[in-house]
Scaffold this motif. Sequence first.
Motif, mmCIF file in Angstrom:
data_model
loop_
_atom_site.group_PDB
_atom_site.id
_atom_site.type_symbol
_atom_site.label_atom_id
_atom_site.label_comp_id
_atom_site.label_asym_id
_atom_site.label_seq_id
_atom_site.Cartn_x
_atom_site.Cartn_y
_atom_site.Cartn_z
ATOM 1 N N ASP A 140 13.722 -0.252 -8.393
ATOM 2 C CA ASP A 140 12.270 0.664 -8.793
ATOM 3 C C ASP A 140 11.320 -0.133 -7.943
ATOM 4 O OD1 ASP A 140 10.582 -0.997 -10.813
ATOM 5 O OD2 ASP A 140 13.079 -1.279 -11.309
ATOM 6 N N PRO A 141 10.120 0.977 -7.635
ATOM 7 C CA PRO A 141 9.080 0.312 -6.986
ATOM 8 C C PRO A 141 8.412 -0.698 -7.523
ATOM 9 C CG PRO A 141 9.232 2.865 -7.172
ATOM 10 C CD PRO A 141 10.142 2.297 -8.031
ATOM 11 N N ASP A 142 8.543 -0.929 -8.891
ATOM 12 C CA ASP A 142 7.569 -1.892 -9.658
ATOM 13 C C ASP A 142 8.409 -3.600 -9.001
ATOM 14 O OD1 ASP A 142 5.707 -0.380 -10.713
ATOM 15 O OD2 ASP A 142 7.055 -0.379 -12.649
ATOM 16 N N PHE A 143 9.636 -3.360 -9.311
ATOM 17 C CA PHE A 143 10.284 -4.414 -8.919
ATOM 18 C C PHE A 143 10.166 -4.897 -7.404
ATOM 19 C CE2 PHE A 143 14.112 -7.196 -7.624
ATOM 20 C CZ PHE A 143 14.164 -8.067 -8.366
ATOM 21 N N GLN B 269 0.942 -1.246 0.094
ATOM 22 C CA GLN B 269 -0.179 -0.011 0.047
ATOM 23 C C GLN B 269 0.760 1.302 -0.139
ATOM 24 O OE1 GLN B 269 -3.207 -0.072 -0.348
ATOM 25 N NE2 GLN B 269 -3.145 2.210 -0.322
ATOM 26 N N ALA B 270 1.940 1.328 0.881
ATOM 27 C CA ALA B 270 2.955 2.298 0.690
ATOM 28 C C ALA B 270 3.276 2.409 -0.259
ATOM 29 C CB ALA B 270 3.860 2.081 1.846
ATOM 30 N N LEU B 271 3.811 1.638 -1.210
ATOM 31 C CA LEU B 271 4.272 1.895 -2.766
ATOM 32 C C LEU B 271 3.308 2.393 -3.568
ATOM 33 C CD1 LEU B 271 6.344 -1.513 -3.122
ATOM 34 C CD2 LEU B 271 7.381 0.777 -2.981
ATOM 35 N N VAL C 46 13.588 2.433 -4.244
ATOM 36 C CA VAL C 46 13.260 2.170 -2.964
ATOM 37 C C VAL C 46 14.161 0.913 -2.226
ATOM 38 C CG1 VAL C 46 10.887 2.762 -2.956
ATOM 39 C CG2 VAL C 46 11.478 0.322 -3.344
ATOM 40 N N LEU C 47 14.203 1.212 -1.175
ATOM 41 C CA LEU C 47 15.000 -0.144 -0.665
ATOM 42 C C LEU C 47 13.962 -1.276 -0.294
ATOM 43 C CD1 LEU C 47 17.522 1.700 2.045
ATOM 44 C CD2 LEU C 47 18.014 0.655 -0.427
ATOM 45 N N VAL C 48 14.404 -2.616 -0.646
ATOM 46 C CA VAL C 48 13.367 -3.663 -0.257
ATOM 47 C C VAL C 48 14.294 -4.710 0.348
ATOM 48 C CG1 VAL C 48 13.460 -4.842 -2.759
ATOM 49 C CG2 VAL C 48 11.615 -5.214 -1.204
#
Length: 151
Positions: free
Chosen positions: A96-99, A50-52, A83-85
């Motif tokens: 990237d947010p999609d990944f 949700q944050a993404l 972003v950091l995941v």
Amino acid sequence: MSNEENQQKVVVSLEDLLAQADALKKYIDYLQKTYAELQDNIMSIDSSLQALKELQNSQELLMVGDKRGNVIFKVQGIDKAKVLVHLGLEYYAEVDPDFATKVLNDKKTELSSVLSNVEKELAKSLEAYKEIADILNQAQQQLQAQQNKGG
């Protein structure tokens, strides 16, 4: 062969049944704790997903400082491209947010599968515990009936 010959009788002491019930109860407690932790992990992933989504649609984000929301920060000027995941253990990757969304969805799928397996094991264990409890109740009733006849 008669039906009686096909059935094997197993004799188990009441002490053994009580020990099995106790061990099964501890296992059930462990499974319930594991189940709750898995649900909590899945809810955390849902929050991250949700944050993404919010990241892509907002100029300003609210960032919670802890799990209970005791402190909330207004954050502006976020780089929406990276972003950091969390990858596991203590490893994070800047992506990237999609990944990141793909990684989180994959984690959620894996955790949901484990949750389903724990749920099945918990149901089997609860059923086995119920069967042992029923046997112990029957034994107790028989003992009380014998004491009433003899007393």
